[in-house]
Design a protein around this motif. Structure first.
Motif, mmCIF file in Angstrom:
data_model
loop_
_atom_site.group_PDB
_atom_site.id
_atom_site.type_symbol
_atom_site.label_atom_id
_atom_site.label_comp_id
_atom_site.label_asym_id
_atom_site.label_seq_id
_atom_site.Cartn_x
_atom_site.Cartn_y
_atom_site.Cartn_z
ATOM 1 N N ASN A 1 7.440 -12.351 0.605
ATOM 2 C CA ASN A 1 8.812 -12.313 0.112
ATOM 3 C C ASN A 1 9.377 -10.925 0.396
ATOM 4 N N VAL A 2 10.448 -10.882 1.169
ATOM 5 C CA VAL A 2 11.046 -9.614 1.581
ATOM 6 C C VAL A 2 12.507 -9.589 1.145
ATOM 7 N N ASN A 3 12.865 -8.580 0.374
ATOM 8 C CA ASN A 3 14.258 -8.336 -0.014
ATOM 9 C C ASN A 3 14.502 -6.835 0.075
ATOM 10 N N VAL A 4 14.983 -6.389 1.230
ATOM 11 C CA VAL A 4 15.168 -4.960 1.442
ATOM 12 C C VAL A 4 16.507 -4.674 2.104
ATOM 13 N N THR A 5 16.983 -3.478 1.865
ATOM 14 C CA THR A 5 18.129 -2.947 2.598
ATOM 15 C C THR A 5 17.700 -1.594 3.143
ATOM 16 N N LEU A 6 17.462 -1.547 4.444
ATOM 17 C CA LEU A 6 17.039 -0.297 5.067
ATOM 18 C C LEU A 6 18.249 0.605 5.247
ATOM 19 N N LEU A 7 17.985 1.887 5.303
ATOM 20 C CA LEU A 7 19.056 2.874 5.359
ATOM 21 C C LEU A 7 19.949 2.609 6.568
ATOM 22 N N GLY A 8 21.222 2.353 6.280
ATOM 23 C CA GLY A 8 22.191 2.156 7.355
ATOM 24 C C GLY A 8 22.138 0.802 8.020
ATOM 25 N N GLN A 9 21.426 -0.182 7.429
ATOM 26 C CA GLN A 9 21.306 -1.504 8.036
ATOM 27 C C GLN A 9 21.660 -2.588 7.024
ATOM 28 N N PRO A 10 21.977 -3.814 7.518
ATOM 29 C CA PRO A 10 22.278 -4.919 6.599
ATOM 30 C C PRO A 10 21.043 -5.327 5.790
ATOM 31 N N ALA A 11 21.289 -5.971 4.664
ATOM 32 C CA ALA A 11 20.189 -6.450 3.820
ATOM 33 C C ALA A 11 19.388 -7.523 4.548
ATOM 34 N N HIS B 1 9.866 11.415 -2.887
ATOM 35 C CA HIS B 1 9.150 10.176 -3.197
ATOM 36 C C HIS B 1 10.048 9.005 -2.802
ATOM 37 N N VAL B 2 9.714 8.328 -1.690
ATOM 38 C CA VAL B 2 10.611 7.314 -1.125
ATOM 39 C C VAL B 2 10.183 5.888 -1.433
ATOM 40 N N ALA B 3 8.919 5.684 -1.804
ATOM 41 C CA ALA B 3 8.435 4.325 -2.066
ATOM 42 C C ALA B 3 7.159 4.386 -2.896
ATOM 43 N N THR B 4 6.869 3.268 -3.527
ATOM 44 C CA THR B 4 5.613 3.116 -4.262
ATOM 45 C C THR B 4 4.908 1.868 -3.745
ATOM 46 N N HIS C 1 2.556 -4.921 -3.265
ATOM 47 C CA HIS C 1 3.981 -4.848 -3.580
ATOM 48 C C HIS C 1 4.483 -3.467 -3.174
ATOM 49 N N LEU C 2 5.343 -3.440 -2.153
ATOM 50 C CA LEU C 2 5.954 -2.201 -1.707
ATOM 51 C C LEU C 2 7.366 -2.119 -2.280
ATOM 52 N N LYS C 3 7.608 -1.087 -3.079
ATOM 53 C CA LYS C 3 8.911 -0.872 -3.714
ATOM 54 C C LYS C 3 9.598 0.320 -3.049
ATOM 55 N N LEU C 4 10.718 0.059 -2.376
ATOM 56 C CA LEU C 4 11.513 1.131 -1.780
ATOM 57 C C LEU C 4 12.477 1.648 -2.838
ATOM 58 N N LEU C 5 12.522 2.968 -3.004
ATOM 59 C CA LEU C 5 13.218 3.546 -4.141
ATOM 60 C C LEU C 5 14.672 3.900 -3.868
ATOM 61 N N ILE D 1 6.749 -8.098 -0.918
ATOM 62 C CA ILE D 1 5.587 -8.604 -1.663
ATOM 63 C C ILE D 1 4.751 -9.480 -0.751
ATOM 64 N N LEU D 2 3.452 -9.204 -0.734
ATOM 65 C CA LEU D 2 2.504 -9.986 0.059
ATOM 66 C C LEU D 2 1.462 -10.614 -0.860
ATOM 67 N N SER D 3 1.246 -11.906 -0.706
ATOM 68 C CA SER D 3 0.236 -12.670 -1.444
ATOM 69 C C SER D 3 0.484 -12.601 -2.947
ATOM 70 N N SER D 4 1.255 -13.561 -3.431
ATOM 71 C CA SER D 4 1.588 -13.623 -4.849
ATOM 72 C C SER D 4 1.071 -14.934 -5.436
ATOM 73 N N ALA D 5 0.390 -14.843 -6.582
ATOM 74 C CA ALA D 5 -0.158 -16.025 -7.262
ATOM 75 C C ALA D 5 0.161 -15.945 -8.743
#
Length: 255
Positions: free
Chosen positions: A40-50, A168-171, A191-195, A209-213
């Motif tokens: 499951n991917v929900n990101v908005t990279l810097l300067g790019q569309p969601a 600190h850019v991500a956790t 779970h990669l969280k972009l801050l 998020i990779l592999s969720s149960a």
């Protein structure tokens, strides 16, 4: 008077049976449920569309109980191989097992910050039994670049900070375990969280998020309203109602 007592006995039988049947119904729809997905991917990279992708290969105890996807490729963010998931309920024991596994994981999004990050396989497992709910994560051949080494079975909610210089850019959370309000447990293997933020070096905002149960709590082990439990309920009813009916018949005949 005797007939009145008989009628009271018959009503007692119905009440007892109703209580027994009512006791078989779960308190809500939550017990016995389980689900899983691979990506499951929900990101908005810097300067790019969601970017929104997933949940991919979703499985559920209500069907489909198994699912697969050949791969997932989100340009500049994520690459994977085969994704497999399952969410199965054992109607006899009430136990639930949910699993999600993603093969050949790569996270090019993190390369500028920490180097190559990936794994041969990332798996999350969640099990719910009458004893409780528990989860685990397994990482096979994990490489986290400059973030260092990690156990194949990391401790719950292992957090690694992704830095770009002092920023600190991500956790990166490994074996994330979330106790939900309905008593269920969600296990996210990775779970990669972009801050977010607009500072130089920021990667963007959002979640990968990779592999969720998710599973639990366990269902009642043998619902009285079906299967063997139903026959037990009928047996209770018969044990009370049949003798009462015989008494009524005999007294009517005697009259």
């Amino acid at each position: 008077m005797k007939r009145h007592l008989v009628r009271r006995g018959g009503m007692l039988a119905v009440v007892v049976a109703s209580i027994a049947l009512a006791g078989a119904a779960p308190a809500s729809a939550a017990p016995g449920d389980g689900s899983a997905y691979g990506v499951n991917v929900n990101v908005t990279l810097l300067g790019q569309p969601a970017v929104h992708v997933g949940p991919l290969a979703a499985a559920n105890t209500n069907g489909p109980t198994e699912n697969t996807a050949v791969s997932a490729n989100v340009t500049g963010v994520l690459t994977t191989g085969v994704i497999t998931t399952s969410a199965v309920r054992d109607d006899n024991s009430g136990a639930v097992t949910s699993k999600a596994s993603v093969a050949d994981v790569g996270l090019p999004l993190l390369k500028p910050a920490v180097g190559n990050v990936g794994a041969k396989a990332v798996e999350a497992v969640c099990t719910a039994t009458q004893e409780g709910v528990k989860g685990s994560t397994t990482l096979v051949g994990a490489n986290l670049g400059s973030l260092g080494q990690v156990d194949a079975n990391p401790a719950p909610n292992t957090e690694l900070q992704v830095q770009v210089g002092p920023l600190h850019v991500a956790t990166l959370i490994l074996n994330e375990q979330i106790k939900n309000g309905d008593g269920s447990l969600t296990v996210n293997a990775l779970h990669l969280k972009l801050l977010g933020g607009q500072a130089l070096g920021s990667l963007g905002s959002g979640d990968v998020i990779l592999s969720s149960a998710t599973c639990g709590p366990a269902a009642p082990p043998m619902p009285l309203a079906s299967g063997a439990g139903m026959w037990i309920g009928f047996g209770v009813l018969a044990a009370i109602a049949v003798p009462v009916g015989l008494r009524f018949t005999r007294r009517r005949s005697a009259a």
